[in-house]
Design a protein around this motif. Sequence first.
Motif, PDB file in Angstrom:
ATOM      1  N   VAL B 221       0.820  -1.218   0.000  1.00 23.44           N
ATOM      2  CA  VAL B 221       0.000   0.000   0.000  1.00 23.44           C
ATOM      3  C   VAL B 221       0.849   1.261   0.000  1.00 23.44           C
ATOM      4  N   VAL B 222       1.962   1.263   0.704  1.00 20.65           N
ATOM      5  CA  VAL B 222       2.817   2.455   0.697  1.00 20.65           C
ATOM      6  C   VAL B 222       4.235   2.025   0.358  1.00 20.65           C
ATOM      7  N   GLU B 223       4.834   2.757  -0.596  1.00 16.91           N
ATOM      8  CA  GLU B 223       6.215   2.445  -0.947  1.00 16.91           C
ATOM      9  C   GLU B 223       6.861   3.653  -1.597  1.00 16.91           C
ATOM     10  N   GLY B 224       8.197   3.648  -1.601  1.00 20.74           N
ATOM     11  CA  GLY B 224       8.922   4.637  -2.395  1.00 20.74           C
ATOM     12  C   GLY B 224       9.333   5.909  -1.675  1.00 20.74           C
ATOM     13  N   GLY B 225       8.806   6.131  -0.464  1.00 17.66           N
ATOM     14  CA  GLY B 225       9.221   7.338   0.256  1.00 17.66           C
ATOM     15  C   GLY B 225      10.696   7.282   0.597  1.00 17.66           C
ATOM     16  N   LYS B 226      11.355   8.461   0.657  1.00 16.98           N
ATOM     17  CA  LYS B 226      12.814   8.392   0.822  1.00 16.98           C
ATOM     18  C   LYS B 226      13.205   8.008   2.253  1.00 16.98           C
ATOM     19  N   ASP B 227      12.286   8.147   3.204  1.00 15.46           N
ATOM     20  CA  ASP B 227      12.607   7.701   4.565  1.00 15.46           C
ATOM     21  C   ASP B 227      12.375   6.201   4.751  1.00 15.46           C
ATOM     22  N   LEU B 228      12.064   5.499   3.668  1.00 15.08           N
ATOM     23  CA  LEU B 228      11.826   4.052   3.780  1.00 15.08           C
ATOM     24  C   LEU B 228      13.022   3.224   3.325  1.00 15.08           C
ATOM     25  N   MET B 229      14.153   3.884   3.188  1.00 17.47           N
ATOM     26  CA  MET B 229      15.341   3.164   2.734  1.00 17.47           C
ATOM     27  C   MET B 229      15.823   2.214   3.838  1.00 17.47           C
ATOM     28  N   ASN B 230      16.260   1.051   3.416  1.00 15.67           N
ATOM     29  CA  ASN B 230      16.694  -0.002   4.352  1.00 15.67           C
ATOM     30  C   ASN B 230      18.147  -0.342   4.057  1.00 15.67           C
ATOM     31  N   ILE B 231      19.037   0.189   4.885  1.00 15.13           N
ATOM     32  CA  ILE B 231      20.469   0.075   4.582  1.00 15.13           C
ATOM     33  C   ILE B 231      21.129  -0.993   5.460  1.00 15.13           C
ATOM     34  N   TYR B 232      21.913  -1.830   4.811  1.00 17.64           N
ATOM     35  CA  TYR B 232      22.630  -2.898   5.516  1.00 17.64           C
ATOM     36  C   TYR B 232      24.102  -2.541   5.664  1.00 17.64           C
ATOM     37  N   HIS B 233      24.632  -2.823   6.841  1.00 20.59           N
ATOM     38  CA  HIS B 233      26.056  -2.644   7.080  1.00 20.59           C
ATOM     39  C   HIS B 233      26.665  -3.961   7.554  1.00 20.59           C
ATOM     40  N   VAL B 234      27.944  -4.110   7.240  1.00 21.73           N
ATOM     41  CA  VAL B 234      28.680  -5.254   7.778  1.00 21.73           C
ATOM     42  C   VAL B 234      29.746  -4.675   8.699  1.00 21.73           C
TER      43      VAL B 234
END
Lengths: 232, 284
Positions: B221-234
């Motif tokens: 239903v909701v997608e694409g907002g810039k605060d929805l980024m999911n960043i992975y770190h190692v």
Amino acid sequence: MELIFDGLKKAVEMILTGDREILEITWLTLRVCFMAILISSIIGLPLGMFLGLTRFKGRKLILVFINIGMGLPPVVAGLWISMLLWRSGPLGHLQLLYSPTAIVMAQVLVSLPIVTGLTSSAFQQINDKMLLQIKALGATKIQTIALLLKQTKIAIVAAIMAGFGRVIAEVGAAQMVGGNIQGDTRILTTSIVMEVSKGNFDVALAISFILLTVALLITAALTLLQQRKRVS
Amino acid sequence: MLKNRFFAMLFVFMLLILSACGNTKSDQANAKEEKSEPTELILATTTSTQDTGLLDELLPIFEKENNVKVKTIAVGTGQALEMGTKGEADVLLVHAPKSEEELVTSGDAVNRKRVMYNDFILVGPKDNPAGVSGEDINAAFQKITEVKANFVTRGDDSGTHKKELAIWTAAGIQPTGDTYISTGQGMGASLQIANEKDGYILTDRATWLAQEKNLTNLQIVVEGGKDLMNIYHVMQVNPEKHDMVNSKDAEKFVDFMVSSETQDVIESFGKEDYGQSLFFKYTE
């Protein structure tokens, strides 16, 4: 209904095509469970025998603890073993966490009280008069024990079966101390949980059928052993 | 006396069997040593990397190249980070940047590198009782609260849970009540619960794509907002702060994850099955 059928089909397919991963997982499950139940029996049978035949101060208290242990929730066992094996824990230097040995330890912790408790209740039911008679006939202690073992064979196998049922069904503790590592500590129960969380219900069902088959075969074998020469 | 002897015998027998077990084990170990036994590396990570199958793709490459056996412990990001602060893991692959920074500040983690990203999405029942859509996640959370629609949360301190809590805070809402369902389980299981309970749920796109076929009642239903980024770190667990950490292989693993070959594998992963990438390259 369709899902169950699909699962069955998949299970047969996995076994027939010799799916290497599932064979390895099944083999590991068997190894771990046998090791656990072997250790539990080696410690639990003599201990149960001892607690069933002798009377001493503090014995009842020990029995209370064993009976509590029979209902020990596996996740509790898992948590305790994890804490023991953490790198920062007392046995951390052995580096055993996330290894099959850790799973065996947790399974021994849950099955040992069952084997001990059921054995001890079997030996408590032996009639004192029979003990007296065996003694009167001049049997040595070893002969006495052998006779008593024969008498209680059914109950002892039942104790082992109950313990085995506990370890092969174990999932919470195995997940916690084993970590469900592919090719290392992944056993049938933990892979079922994982496949469900991946949404692969058909695979999960297939593995469940394999687990049930394994449990059925072993329990059947033990039952036959238990009932052998029952009539004579 | 005789009875004691019986138990002594049993005890000896027990020791024999135990030592026999021990022997077979060390024999195996010896046999392995001849081919130079692989070292072990404990990787604590989030369920999404395992449940999507990404690690099954990457780890064999790393293991072969470096003669390392990677032990993957797939838990929520919260638990993975906790394993880091306790020194129970050697290397972490997680997605909660704010909590990760705390670990770097406290000195528990070092060599933290950005690896990849995908995005969070809000999925909800097909009939969409709250009528939410578009990009604005804060507004969507507000609407869901207003119409008292079911909202499923993982509630397990995972990266996704942390993200969800941040959104609630940003929207100025304290989620409570019967409609706020906390599962305490991984992403896959929580999605299935949302599917059964007709609830909205925040999820990472990778897990959603991997599970979509089972989730017939749900849609994005909701997608694409810039605060929805999911960043992975190692990142590596600091060997100076924790004994027994395998820092040599941990460093190799960090380098491996950010190497361009690995990044290509990451980006192409899932294209065949889902028609789109589940994770995108994103090194610094």
